[in-house]
Design a protein around this motif. Structure first.
Motif, PDB file in Angstrom:
ATOM      1  N   CYS A 508       0.839  -1.211   0.000  1.00  0.00           N
ATOM      2  CA  CYS A 508       0.000   0.000   0.000  1.00  0.00           C
ATOM      3  C   CYS A 508       0.866   1.250   0.000  1.00  0.00           C
ATOM      4  O   CYS A 508       0.583   2.231  -0.675  1.00  0.00           O
ATOM      5  CB  CYS A 508      -0.916   0.028   1.210  1.00  0.00           C
ATOM      6  N   SER A 509       1.960   1.188   0.775  1.00  0.00           N
ATOM      7  CA  SER A 509       2.780   2.385   0.956  1.00  0.00           C
ATOM      8  C   SER A 509       3.485   2.835  -0.330  1.00  0.00           C
ATOM      9  O   SER A 509       3.816   4.003  -0.479  1.00  0.00           O
ATOM     10  CB  SER A 509       3.820   2.120   2.044  1.00  0.00           C
ATOM     11  N   THR A 510       3.721   1.907  -1.257  1.00  0.00           N
ATOM     12  CA  THR A 510       4.471   2.312  -2.453  1.00  0.00           C
ATOM     13  C   THR A 510       3.569   2.432  -3.679  1.00  0.00           C
ATOM     14  O   THR A 510       4.045   2.681  -4.779  1.00  0.00           O
ATOM     15  CB  THR A 510       5.586   1.294  -2.774  1.00  0.00           C
ATOM     16  N   ARG A 511       2.260   2.261  -3.480  1.00  0.00           N
ATOM     17  CA  ARG A 511       1.358   2.235  -4.628  1.00  0.00           C
ATOM     18  C   ARG A 511       1.433   3.535  -5.446  1.00  0.00           C
ATOM     19  O   ARG A 511       1.586   3.507  -6.663  1.00  0.00           O
ATOM     20  CB  ARG A 511      -0.075   1.996  -4.138  1.00  0.00           C
ATOM     21  N   GLU A 512       1.369   4.672  -4.738  1.00  0.00           N
ATOM     22  CA  GLU A 512       1.390   5.967  -5.429  1.00  0.00           C
ATOM     23  C   GLU A 512       2.629   6.118  -6.303  1.00  0.00           C
ATOM     24  O   GLU A 512       2.582   6.637  -7.405  1.00  0.00           O
ATOM     25  CB  GLU A 512       1.370   7.119  -4.416  1.00  0.00           C
ATOM     26  N   ARG A 513       3.745   5.657  -5.755  1.00  0.00           N
ATOM     27  CA  ARG A 513       5.010   5.796  -6.461  1.00  0.00           C
ATOM     28  C   ARG A 513       4.971   5.117  -7.833  1.00  0.00           C
ATOM     29  O   ARG A 513       5.458   5.657  -8.831  1.00  0.00           O
ATOM     30  CB  ARG A 513       6.089   5.162  -5.591  1.00  0.00           C
ATOM     31  N   TYR A 514       4.359   3.932  -7.860  1.00  0.00           N
ATOM     32  CA  TYR A 514       4.315   3.199  -9.135  1.00  0.00           C
ATOM     33  C   TYR A 514       3.289   3.784 -10.089  1.00  0.00           C
ATOM     34  O   TYR A 514       3.477   3.758 -11.294  1.00  0.00           O
ATOM     35  CB  TYR A 514       4.075   1.702  -8.878  1.00  0.00           C
ATOM     36  N   ILE A 515       2.220   4.339  -9.525  1.00  0.00           N
ATOM     37  CA  ILE A 515       1.243   4.998 -10.398  1.00  0.00           C
ATOM     38  C   ILE A 515       1.925   6.154 -11.124  1.00  0.00           C
ATOM     39  O   ILE A 515       1.783   6.338 -12.330  1.00  0.00           O
ATOM     40  CB  ILE A 515       0.025   5.483  -9.569  1.00  0.00           C
ATOM     41  N   GLN A 516       2.713   6.911 -10.372  1.00  0.00           N
ATOM     42  CA  GLN A 516       3.426   8.035 -10.973  1.00  0.00           C
ATOM     43  C   GLN A 516       4.430   7.547 -12.022  1.00  0.00           C
ATOM     44  O   GLN A 516       4.550   8.103 -13.111  1.00  0.00           O
ATOM     45  CB  GLN A 516       4.163   8.796  -9.870  1.00  0.00           C
ATOM     46  N   MET A 517       5.119   6.456 -11.690  1.00  0.00           N
ATOM     47  CA  MET A 517       6.111   5.921 -12.617  1.00  0.00           C
ATOM     48  C   MET A 517       5.457   5.502 -13.934  1.00  0.00           C
ATOM     49  O   MET A 517       5.965   5.762 -15.019  1.00  0.00           O
ATOM     50  CB  MET A 517       6.798   4.712 -11.974  1.00  0.00           C
ATOM     51  N   LEU A 518       4.282   4.861 -13.828  1.00  0.00           N
ATOM     52  CA  LEU A 518       3.613   4.383 -15.035  1.00  0.00           C
ATOM     53  C   LEU A 518       3.102   5.526 -15.891  1.00  0.00           C
ATOM     54  O   LEU A 518       2.907   5.381 -17.086  1.00  0.00           O
ATOM     55  CB  LEU A 518       2.452   3.462 -14.675  1.00  0.00           C
ATOM     56  N   ASN A 519       2.889   6.674 -15.253  1.00  0.00           N
ATOM     57  CA  ASN A 519       2.458   7.820 -16.046  1.00  0.00           C
ATOM     58  C   ASN A 519       3.640   8.508 -16.700  1.00  0.00           C
ATOM     59  O   ASN A 519       3.496   9.546 -17.321  1.00  0.00           O
ATOM     60  CB  ASN A 519       1.685   8.813 -15.176  1.00  0.00           C
ATOM     61  N   GLY A 520       4.819   7.938 -16.530  1.00  0.00           N
ATOM     62  CA  GLY A 520       6.010   8.502 -17.168  1.00  0.00           C
ATOM     63  C   GLY A 520       6.376   9.847 -16.588  1.00  0.00           C
ATOM     64  O   GLY A 520       6.793  10.747 -17.307  1.00  0.00           O
ATOM     65  N   ALA A 521       6.203   9.995 -15.260  1.00  0.00           N
ATOM     66  CA  ALA A 521       6.423  11.318 -14.684  1.00  0.00           C
ATOM     67  C   ALA A 521       7.814  11.483 -14.079  1.00  0.00           C
ATOM     68  O   ALA A 521       8.154  12.542 -13.593  1.00  0.00           O
ATOM     69  CB  ALA A 521       5.357  11.587 -13.625  1.00  0.00           C
ATOM     70  N   ASP A 522       8.621  10.414 -14.081  1.00  0.00           N
ATOM     71  CA  ASP A 522       9.948  10.518 -13.466  1.00  0.00           C
ATOM     72  C   ASP A 522      10.958  11.122 -14.426  1.00  0.00           C
ATOM     73  O   ASP A 522      11.181  10.608 -15.511  1.00  0.00           O
ATOM     74  CB  ASP A 522      10.453   9.126 -13.054  1.00  0.00           C
ATOM     75  N   MET A 523      11.588  12.206 -14.009  1.00  0.00           N
ATOM     76  CA  MET A 523      12.618  12.840 -14.830  1.00  0.00           C
ATOM     77  C   MET A 523      13.818  11.911 -15.006  1.00  0.00           C
ATOM     78  O   MET A 523      14.166  11.176 -14.098  1.00  0.00           O
ATOM     79  CB  MET A 523      13.120  14.115 -14.141  1.00  0.00           C
ATOM     80  N   ILE A 524      14.422  11.985 -16.161  1.00  0.00           N
ATOM     81  CA  ILE A 524      15.641  11.215 -16.396  1.00  0.00           C
ATOM     82  C   ILE A 524      16.829  12.089 -16.009  1.00  0.00           C
ATOM     83  O   ILE A 524      16.970  13.194 -16.524  1.00  0.00           O
ATOM     84  CB  ILE A 524      15.743  10.861 -17.898  1.00  0.00           C
ATOM     85  N   GLU A 525      17.639  11.605 -15.065  1.00  0.00           N
ATOM     86  CA  GLU A 525      18.834  12.343 -14.663  1.00  0.00           C
ATOM     87  C   GLU A 525      20.074  11.532 -15.034  1.00  0.00           C
ATOM     88  O   GLU A 525      19.988  10.357 -15.347  1.00  0.00           O
ATOM     89  CB  GLU A 525      18.830  12.587 -13.145  1.00  0.00           C
ATOM     90  N   SER A 526      21.226  12.179 -14.962  1.00  0.00           N
ATOM     91  CA  SER A 526      22.483  11.495 -15.275  1.00  0.00           C
ATOM     92  C   SER A 526      23.058  10.874 -14.002  1.00  0.00           C
ATOM     93  O   SER A 526      22.788  11.344 -12.905  1.00  0.00           O
ATOM     94  CB  SER A 526      23.481  12.506 -15.830  1.00  0.00           C
TER      95      SER A 526
END
Length: 728
Positions: A508-526
């Motif tokens: 439950c605690s990490t659910r939001e994180r994966y929803i955001q990831m699937l929406n392609g919202a994570d910036m790509i950093e070096s």
């Protein structure tokens, strides 16, 4: 039982206790007259058209277009995909580009379909009629390979015959993707006279000869990096005219991203130094970059990084809703109490699989990813007990046939229930049989480890990621985004489905994180700043970087530079800095690393302030040794015993990818101490409980010729010795 067989369905589509969700596909079913549904899967070996291809046709409520363009749905496996694009968004087929646009001699490369899909059609003009650098961000399953093939076609169209000295490099982060590409392109480009060479693994100088003769080089960033580091000069690198980067979003990967970044930056720096050398005459052949990435928010940054001084790169983003197979993504959170270990949580999820498959599989093949090899087998046994799959008699017979040729008896029993597992520690022959059964659609559910997601192309209608933690180096950690996207990408394949589902099971605690990831919202950093010192040394050894000013120019050619200007805090710089301030900070970082290198005598400066690599520095780059390992070697006095040397080598960072698995401890402890058996020469104190101890034990067993009866340990020993040969 889980799945009931529905009777023949006529216009009124009656369901006899069917477990299909009528609401969702009811509308399509009404349109299909006299359509027979045969059991769980229809096994159609000839035409890989969707079982529901009749629906696809009815969904396009303008059949005259279909007949106008003369597409017969039976003849092309991708026809449903073409029609789907038309149907779902009401587009006319004219928007899609026809393969007949390709010059005749190259048309055989695209012989599998009559039209390019939406994403490919959008990219076609830039890829085929210009030489601009190109970045495309598209959801998995949008036919990216074809985009690379278009770029190769463009190069061949422009290059005068005979095609001598043309090199194309295709780079993908995973060896298995490279093998797939190699098999595919050998077939496609062989007939028109191009040779392909696959460069992965740990082959050394013999490759150089073959590369001279290869036109298309298929490789991983690490391999290409180590190859180009070893070349006395850049003559081959200078012949590369087209550089294809698959899965470019891997650049954000903490451990491997930096390599991808320096390899590309090295290509750019070599290119610009050639420009400087040959200013007088315009003989430098242009180098073109084409990169493909999964859905990420800052594709523009990648494009900026791949732009050259004359022309900005083209950046094309394809939306998720243009995916040829519509993908439904579901993230389920499960409660996990604080005192529950990861192992326990993982086990509880096994009992949830049956209902997830019942809810989402639509009676089509499902693929379930588990964290460990043991977990794969456990989950498969639980499901075989929990669920009964309705298999037709023929299907049962075929599964029995597959089962009879398996070596693994556990697997044989499961297979007759319609369940199987698949991981890298299995016999190759067993793996091939299981892959075959799954691909033809006889096997309802397959459990596999995440590592195999990377390479083996096993399309499934439903993909389930069972727990987002996996076991790495003796501890649990979350999957990287690349892993997740790669696993989800296995859901739904254009030639079989029009829709697909991916389910992620997490806490439950990490659910939001994966929803955001699937929406392609994570910036790509070096992540280059974490590995800058090794890469800087390699460039000095290669003479790409010859003095401080070139070192700074090299930094400016990296993705790190582009991102540091936009997000300085991520790289440890304060947020109030302007461009000049950030450049000064990068310069500082660069100088600090140069000082570290010279303090260990890995580089020296001559009178004119040029860098000169030392023999040690050359060895470090040549053998791809980590800076920490080199520092460790500087502590050697020369009086060490053999035992101390083996221990020292076992501690090197080069072996981080060797994992200590629980089920191996027994064998390893026996090798270490056992009064009834042959044991290693220098036993260690206590039980084997760390990766380093395992490495030590396996090195000694191999050198002492003690046979090890365990397949995974034999695999690990091979890996240790491949890396160990570099270190020693």
């Amino acid at each position: 039982s889980l799945f009931k067989k529905s009777d023949n369905m006529h216009g009124n589509t009656e369901f006899k206790a069917g477990s299909l969700d009528v609401k969702e596909i009811g509308t399509d079913l009404h349109a299909s007259e006299n359509m027979k549904e045969e059991g769980f899967f229809r096994n159609n070996h000839h035409a890989p058209i969707t079982k529901y291809s009749d629906f696809a046709l009815h969904r396009v409520n303008n059949e005259e277009i279909v007949s106008e363009n003369g597409i017969k749905i039976q003849s092309f496996s991708n026809a449903s995909e073409i029609l789907d694009v038309t149907g779902t968004t009401g587009r006319k087929l004219e928007m899609l580009r026809a393969v007949t646009e390709i010059p005749t001699q190259f048309r055989s490369i695209f012989k599998e379909f009559p039209y390019f899909n939406y994403a490919q059609s959008k990219a076609l003009d830039d890829l085929l009629y210009t030489d601009r650098n190109f970045v495309i961000c598209a959801p998995t399953g949008s036919g990216k390979t074809v985009m690379f093939e278009l770029a190769i076609t463009r190069l061949l169209m422009e290059a005068p015959l005979p095609w001598l000295n043309i090199k194309v490099v295709y780079m993908a982060p995973i060896k298995a993707l490279c093998s797939q590409r190699f098999d595919d392109w050998k077939e496609k480009f062989g007939p028109i006279g191009l040779t392909c060479k696959e460069l992965t693994g740990d082959t050394l100088m013999d490759d150089l000869f073959e590369i001279h003769h290869a036109d298309i080089i298929i490789t991983t960033p690490e391999k290409w990096d180590s190859m180009t580091r070893r070349w006395r000069d850049n003559s081959i690198v200078q012949l590369v005219r087209l550089f294809l980067i698959d899965e470019v979003h891997v650049i954000k990967d903490e451990s491997r991203g930096a390599t991808l970044e320096v390899v590309v930056s090295r290509m750019k720096t070599i290119q610009s130094s050639l420009w400087r050398l040959l200013k007088k005459h315009d003989t430098v052949p242009p180098l073109r970059f084409v990169a493909v990435s999964a859905t990420i928010p800052n594709t523009q940054d990648i494009a900026e990084w791949l732009s050259d001084s004359k022309m900005p790169a083209v950046c094309l983003k394809i939306d998720e809703d243009q995916r040829p197979v519509k993908l439904r993504k579901i993230v389920l959170g499960f409660p996990c109490s604080d005192n529950q270990t990861e192992f326990k949580f993982d086990l509880t999820l096994n009992y949830k699989i049956a209902s997830i498959i019942q809810t989402y599989s639509e009676q089509k093949p499902a693929l379930v990813f588990c964290a460990t090899r043991k977990g794969v087998q456990q989950a498969a046994s639980v499901l075989a007990k929990d669920a009964k799959f309705l298999l037709s008699i023929e299907q049962k017979q075929r599964l029995q046939g597959f089962a009879n040729s398996l070596k693994d008896s556990k697997l044989r029993d499961l297979l007759t229930y319609g369940v199987a597992y698949h991981h890298a520690g299995m016999e190759i022959s067993d793996r091939k049989i299981i892959e075959g059964a799954f691909t033809v659609g006889d096997l309802p559910v397959l459990f596999t480890t995440s590592t195999l997601a990377m390479g083996v192309n096993l399309p499934a209608h439903l993909v389930v990621i069972k727990s987002t933690m996996h076991y790495v180096g003796g501890m649990f950690q979350e999957y990287s985004e690349t892993d997740i996207l790669q696993m989800i990408g296995r859901a739904g394949r254009p030639q079989f489905d029009t829709t697909a589902t991916a389910v992620i099971m997490t806490r439950c605690s990490t659910r939001e994180r994966y929803i955001q990831m699937l929406n392609g919202a994570d910036m790509i950093e070096s992540s280059l700043h974490r590995h800058l010192i090794e890469h800087l040394n390699a460039e000095i050894v290669l003479h790409t970087v010859t003095d401080v000013s070139v070192a700074l120019e090299w930094i400016r050619s990296t993705f790190l530079y582009i991102r540091a200007l936009k997000n300085p805090t991520h790289y440890g710089f304060s947020s109030g800095l302007d461009k000049v301030g950030i450049e000064a900070k990068l310069q500082e970082l660069c100088l600090k690393n140069l000082n570290d290198l010279s303090s260990f005598d890995l580089i020296r400066m001559d009178e004119a302030n040029n860098f000169k690599p030392t023999e040690t520095g050359r060895l470090m780059a040549w053998y791809y040794i980590a800076f920490d390992t080199v520092k460790q070697f500087f502590t050697i006095k020369g009086t060490e015993t053999l035992n101390e040397l083996v221990t020292m080598i076992s501690n090197c960072t080069e072996f981080v990818d060797v994992k200590l698995r629980t089920n191996e401890k027994k064998i390893l402890n026996t090798l270490n101490k056992d009064k009834d058996k042959i044991t290693i020469r220098f036993p260690m104190e206590g039980k084997i409980k760390t990766r380093e101890m395992k490495v030590n034990c396996l090195i000694q067993a191999q050198l002492g010729c003690i046979p090890i009866q365990d397949f995974t340990l034999t695999q690990d020993t091979g890996r240790i010795f491949r890396n160990g040969l570099r270190v020693t």
